[in-house]
Design a protein around this motif. Sequence first.
Motif, mmCIF file in Angstrom:
data_model
loop_
_atom_site.group_PDB
_atom_site.id
_atom_site.type_symbol
_atom_site.label_atom_id
_atom_site.label_comp_id
_atom_site.label_asym_id
_atom_site.label_seq_id
_atom_site.Cartn_x
_atom_site.Cartn_y
_atom_site.Cartn_z
ATOM 1 N N ALA A 82 27.085 -78.412 -50.200
ATOM 2 C CA ALA A 82 27.356 -79.860 -50.231
ATOM 3 C C ALA A 82 26.324 -80.653 -49.412
ATOM 4 N N ASN A 83 25.886 -80.082 -48.268
ATOM 5 C CA ASN A 83 24.900 -80.802 -47.436
ATOM 6 C C ASN A 83 23.554 -80.898 -48.134
ATOM 7 N N HIS A 84 23.179 -79.817 -48.801
ATOM 8 C CA HIS A 84 21.902 -79.842 -49.518
ATOM 9 C C HIS A 84 21.967 -80.825 -50.693
ATOM 10 N N ARG A 85 23.089 -80.805 -51.403
ATOM 11 C CA ARG A 85 23.236 -81.768 -52.524
ATOM 12 C C ARG A 85 23.131 -83.190 -52.007
ATOM 13 N N HIS A 86 23.738 -83.434 -50.854
ATOM 14 C CA HIS A 86 23.695 -84.795 -50.293
ATOM 15 C C HIS A 86 22.255 -85.172 -49.920
ATOM 16 N N PHE A 87 21.524 -84.208 -49.378
ATOM 17 C CA PHE A 87 20.130 -84.481 -49.021
ATOM 18 C C PHE A 87 19.316 -84.827 -50.279
ATOM 19 N N ILE A 88 19.547 -84.091 -51.364
ATOM 20 C CA ILE A 88 18.826 -84.376 -52.617
ATOM 21 C C ILE A 88 19.218 -85.758 -53.149
ATOM 22 N N LEU A 89 20.491 -86.107 -52.975
ATOM 23 C CA LEU A 89 20.915 -87.463 -53.381
ATOM 24 C C LEU A 89 20.187 -88.522 -52.564
ATOM 25 N N ALA A 103 22.152 -82.635 -62.617
ATOM 26 C CA ALA A 103 23.238 -82.757 -63.604
ATOM 27 C C ALA A 103 24.135 -81.515 -63.607
ATOM 28 N N GLU A 104 23.515 -80.351 -63.379
ATOM 29 C CA GLU A 104 24.292 -79.111 -63.459
ATOM 30 C C GLU A 104 25.120 -78.847 -62.199
ATOM 31 N N THR A 105 24.809 -79.536 -61.122
ATOM 32 C CA THR A 105 25.467 -79.156 -59.859
ATOM 33 C C THR A 105 26.249 -80.288 -59.176
ATOM 34 N N LEU A 106 25.877 -81.533 -59.455
ATOM 35 C CA LEU A 106 26.527 -82.625 -58.721
ATOM 36 C C LEU A 106 28.011 -82.718 -59.086
ATOM 37 N N THR A 107 28.825 -83.073 -58.097
ATOM 38 C CA THR A 107 30.254 -83.278 -58.353
ATOM 39 C C THR A 107 30.451 -84.725 -58.799
ATOM 40 N N SER A 108 31.634 -85.033 -59.301
ATOM 41 C CA SER A 108 31.892 -86.405 -59.732
ATOM 42 C C SER A 108 31.828 -87.351 -58.534
ATOM 43 N N CYS A 109 32.180 -86.832 -57.346
ATOM 44 C CA CYS A 109 32.118 -87.677 -56.141
ATOM 45 C C CYS A 109 30.654 -87.993 -55.796
ATOM 46 N N ASP A 110 29.764 -86.991 -55.952
ATOM 47 C CA ASP A 110 28.331 -87.234 -55.710
ATOM 48 C C ASP A 110 27.833 -88.338 -56.654
ATOM 49 N N ILE A 111 28.246 -88.245 -57.931
ATOM 50 C CA ILE A 111 27.763 -89.217 -58.932
ATOM 51 C C ILE A 111 28.282 -90.615 -58.603
ATOM 52 N N LEU A 112 29.581 -90.678 -58.277
ATOM 53 C CA LEU A 112 30.173 -91.983 -57.930
ATOM 54 C C LEU A 112 29.428 -92.605 -56.751
ATOM 55 N N LEU A 113 29.193 -91.796 -55.723
ATOM 56 C CA LEU A 113 28.524 -92.322 -54.528
ATOM 57 C C LEU A 113 27.074 -92.703 -54.821
#
Length: 466
Positions: free
Chosen positions: A333-340, A220-230
């Motif tokens: 961004a790559n790490h956030r995507h991996f966590i997603l 919640a503290e780090t994801l961008t709105s694009c991460d959430i949408l995706l």
Amino acid sequence: MAVCYQLPVLALDRPVPKHVLSRRGAISFSSSSALFSPTPRHLSKRRGAISYDSADQTALFIRLLGEAKRTLSHTVSGTRVCFVFRSCLLPAVSVFTSCCLSVHFLLSQCLLPVVSVFTSCCLSVYFLLLQCVLQRVGCWDFDVFLLDRLTNGNSLVSLTLHLFVHYGLIRLFQLDVVKLRRFLVCVQEDYRSHNPYHNALHAADVTQAMHCFLREPQLAETLTSCDILLGLVAAATHDLDHPGVNQRFLVQTEHHLAALYQNTSVLENHHWKSAVGLLRESGLLAHRPASERLKMEERLGSLILATDISRQNDYLSQFRCHLQSGDLRMDNANHRHFILQMAMKCADICNPCRPWRLCKLWSSKVTEEFFHQGDTERKHNMEVSPMCDRQTNSMAKIQIDFISNVVEPLFSEWSRFSATPLSRVMMGHLSANKAGWRPQRLVLAAPLSKVLPQGSSLSSRRGGDA
Ligand SMILES: Nc1ncnc2c1ncn2[C@@H]1O[C@@H]2COP(=O)(O)O[C@H]2[C@H]1O
Ligand SMILES: [Zn+2]
């Protein structure tokens, strides 16, 4: 009246087109209204229909049927009867009719306001109830089955729309709400409702779980709105147009999808491509720059492809490496995507981590789908896939194996990454559910003879064996 006259009028008895009937605002009226007479609805004759678009309330078709005229000409035959009818009966009929009209008018004056107040009360109560249910969308014991009943099978649309509003995505991405709704309705319709498990309800369940993970502090503290949408779109579309059988079946039967995707992540590739097709068709992101759209489509693919359960070990070993070295940086961004991707995987197989009542419901659905595939394989003399054989498996055995070999390894790493109250709750349910299945593990499913019709190739083969 002048306004009505200018509207398109359908010829008598010409069927109202299907697309018009499917519109929300169609009104049809009949010879005896259920409101004013005790006549059962099916006995009353339809007299006409007005259809209008719910959005602009403009009448599209007005259709009147000639029922009354026809009834009269049947009854009145012969001049004498006609004379008697005209001189004696007609005045009586007209007095009677005007009496009825007055009573009808009086009734409608008195009753209609009451009825409309009642209807709007019911609607208000319904929306309140829906809001109450949706307000609990962030709770792990959220009952998606209840939401589905409340929304008459539209849980995926209502839940995802609610979450888009919750995260402010409509404003942030300047989305057209009509296009968004149309996209979600298409997504929901592209799931096959006759699949016991891989249907829109499973997608709604996964989307709700994804929302719970997106709310976890680290995300919640780090994801961008694009991460959430995706994340939400991937969860809602991740099993789009699932055929209710696994990849092994598609490969063995030389299905065209297996050939198209060269026997690799066949289903997941199909779900992704179907999602992209619907996204483009709906024009939901048409106002965004082309490069951004392409990037989103690619990321959507990599989230959906991560749900390929046969690749779980690759993801898990990568996750373990990161956790051991402690090098995950959520500003990368790559790490956030991996966590997603990991969140998507957890959301997809989280049903054994739900409270026992929900866990049991999902287990019986997934087992039904597996056994259905197994029955088909046996019927066509194919080798029956593991977990799909009702003769050698029990639901409890499948669940214990699935929990031990697939769910526990994934969720124990996830709770290492996200050591939160939610993770503790999920792990608690997981071990309680596994213990709950143990006493039943020897109970086999329904005998095959109850599933296959008499005289099917299998029942005769079994007879031969004996
Ligand atoms: N409760 C369960 N029991 C056994 N298998 C499951 C269960 N839940 C999910 N799965 C399997 O895990 C897979 C995850 O990806 P799919 O949703 O495509 O298909 C799913 C099922 O094959
Ligand atoms: Zn799934």
